[in-house]
Design a protein around this motif. Structure first.
Motif, PDB file in Angstrom:
ATOM      1  N   MET A  37       0.844  -1.194   0.000  1.00 48.63           N
ATOM      2  CA  MET A  37       0.000   0.000   0.000  1.00 48.63           C
ATOM      3  C   MET A  37       0.878   1.243   0.000  1.00 48.63           C
ATOM      4  N   GLN A  38       0.530   2.211  -0.837  1.00 48.53           N
ATOM      5  CA  GLN A  38       1.276   3.462  -0.912  1.00 48.53           C
ATOM      6  C   GLN A  38       0.729   4.455   0.103  1.00 48.53           C
ATOM      7  N   ILE A  39       1.605   5.116   0.826  1.00 50.11           N
ATOM      8  CA  ILE A  39       1.181   6.035   1.878  1.00 50.11           C
ATOM      9  C   ILE A  39       1.782   7.422   1.661  1.00 50.11           C
ATOM     10  N   THR A  66      -2.293  10.163   4.694  1.00 57.38           N
ATOM     11  CA  THR A  66      -2.900   8.856   4.960  1.00 57.38           C
ATOM     12  C   THR A  66      -3.372   8.789   6.407  1.00 57.38           C
ATOM     13  N   THR A  68      -6.407   3.766   8.283  1.00 55.23           N
ATOM     14  CA  THR A  68      -6.139   3.069   7.021  1.00 55.23           C
ATOM     15  C   THR A  68      -4.902   2.187   7.156  1.00 55.23           C
ATOM     16  N   LEU A  69      -3.877   2.699   7.833  1.00 55.01           N
ATOM     17  CA  LEU A  69      -2.657   1.920   8.051  1.00 55.01           C
ATOM     18  C   LEU A  69      -2.944   0.673   8.878  1.00 55.01           C
ATOM     19  N   LYS A  90      -5.836  -0.836   9.352  1.00 57.82           N
ATOM     20  CA  LYS A  90      -6.686  -1.778   8.626  1.00 57.82           C
ATOM     21  C   LYS A  90      -5.867  -2.595   7.633  1.00 57.82           C
ATOM     22  N   GLU A  91      -4.900  -1.960   6.997  1.00 58.88           N
ATOM     23  CA  GLU A  91      -4.052  -2.648   6.026  1.00 58.88           C
ATOM     24  C   GLU A  91      -3.125  -3.640   6.721  1.00 58.88           C
ATOM     25  N   ASN A  92      -2.581  -3.225   7.873  1.00 59.48           N
ATOM     26  CA  ASN A  92      -1.649  -4.092   8.599  1.00 59.48           C
ATOM     27  C   ASN A  92      -1.712  -3.734  10.089  1.00 59.48           C
ATOM     28  N   PHE A 137       4.639  -1.147   3.531  1.00 57.70           N
ATOM     29  CA  PHE A 137       4.096   0.091   2.986  1.00 57.70           C
ATOM     30  C   PHE A 137       5.148   0.759   2.105  1.00 57.70           C
ATOM     31  N   SER A 171     -16.688   6.542   1.774  1.00 55.60           N
ATOM     32  CA  SER A 171     -16.391   5.649   0.651  1.00 55.60           C
ATOM     33  C   SER A 171     -17.482   5.744  -0.415  1.00 55.60           C
TER      34      SER A 171
END
Length: 268
Positions: A1-3, A7, A11-12, A14-16, A71, A219
């Motif tokens: 994921m690009q941050i 950001t 979101t961070l 949730k991604e990891n 990331f 969203s």
């Protein structure tokens, strides 16, 4: 994921989920992310830049911790890491009245896992023009600063010691009317709903836990076609969502159906 600096912390995570430990290791200010309740309240509303400002650190320190987790840093931000720009700017409290301080300590609420937002807003609404509200908390209430600044308040944050923060709120002139995103009267809701006819998208977030209602709504709005309104079934008026809508150029009409059900109509 690009941050990037913009950001959001949620979101961070949730991604990891390992991002919680990584961010907490940067500064003791971020230990609160380990608390599930505080994580719900803050993570969805705070960006990397916001967190860097609160923790007194640099955005690149976040990148250094997050890149090993998979990331990647956006190319537009990779060459240099400037000091993050504050979300909102508050003047020094030269206008603070010498008398009339009204204290509100919400540390017990936070420790018990209760959201003190309604209690704070009640105190704000009852605040006399010549008085100053002193909010006593364990952290800087970043989302609240933006909300109250848009409602006509100045603020000043003082960290007395670790996990003891005093935030002063006082009227710039008089308590401003609700921001542009505030709810029109119920009659306006029906008129606006009729004007969109069949161009209305429906979403029900009543069954979702914080912060998923706001995440879901934003969203949906990201893909909302021009000329279409979003009709949201919600349990309450989402106070933290209002400034987010204003920043994105949306208007909102609100109709309180019952104490546990509120209709929102969001449109451009």
């Amino acid at each position: 994921m690009q941050i990037a600096a913009t950001t959001r912390i949620s979101t961070l995570i949730k991604e990891n989920p390992a991002a919680i430990d990584a961010i907490a290791s940067i500064s003791s200010h971020f230990e609160k992310l380990r608390n599930p309740f505080l994580r719900k309240v803050l993570a969805s509303r705070v960006t990397i830049a916001d967190a860097a400002r609160i923790g007194g650190c640099r955005v690149e320190q976040f990148y250094e911790k997050l890149v090993p987790l998979g990331f990647t840093v956006g190319s537009a931000t990779a060459p240099a890491f400037a000091k993050p720009k504050p979300v909102a700017t508050a003047p020094e409290p030269v206008e603070l009245p010498e008398n009339g301080l009204v204290e509100l300590d919400v540390r017990v609420d936070i420790a018990a896992g209760n959201d003190p937002f309604r209690k704070i807003m009640k105190a704000v609404e009852e605040l006399e023009e010549e008085h100053t509200l002193v909010l006593i908390n364990t952290f800087e209430p970043t989302p609240l600063l933006t909300i109250l600044q848009k409602r006509g308040f100045n603020y000043h944050v003082v960290e007395k010691e670790e996990k003891l923060v005093y935030t002063y709120f006082w009227h710039k002139t008089a308590l401003a009317a609700a921001p542009e995103t505030s709810a029109p009267l119920n009659t306006s809701f029906d008129i606006i709903q009729t004007s969109f006819a069949d161009n209305i998208r429906q979403v029900d977030v009543r069954h979702l836990e914080m912060p998923q209602p706001m995440v879901t709504i934003l969203s949906e709005l990201a893909t909302l076609p021009a000329g279409t309104a979003l009709h949201v079934k919600h349990r309450r008026v989402p106070q933290y969502l209002l400034p987010q809508l204003q920043e994105r150029g949306f208007l909102i009409a609100i109709k309180e159906v019952s104490p546990s059900e509120t209709d929102l109509l969001i449109y451009r």
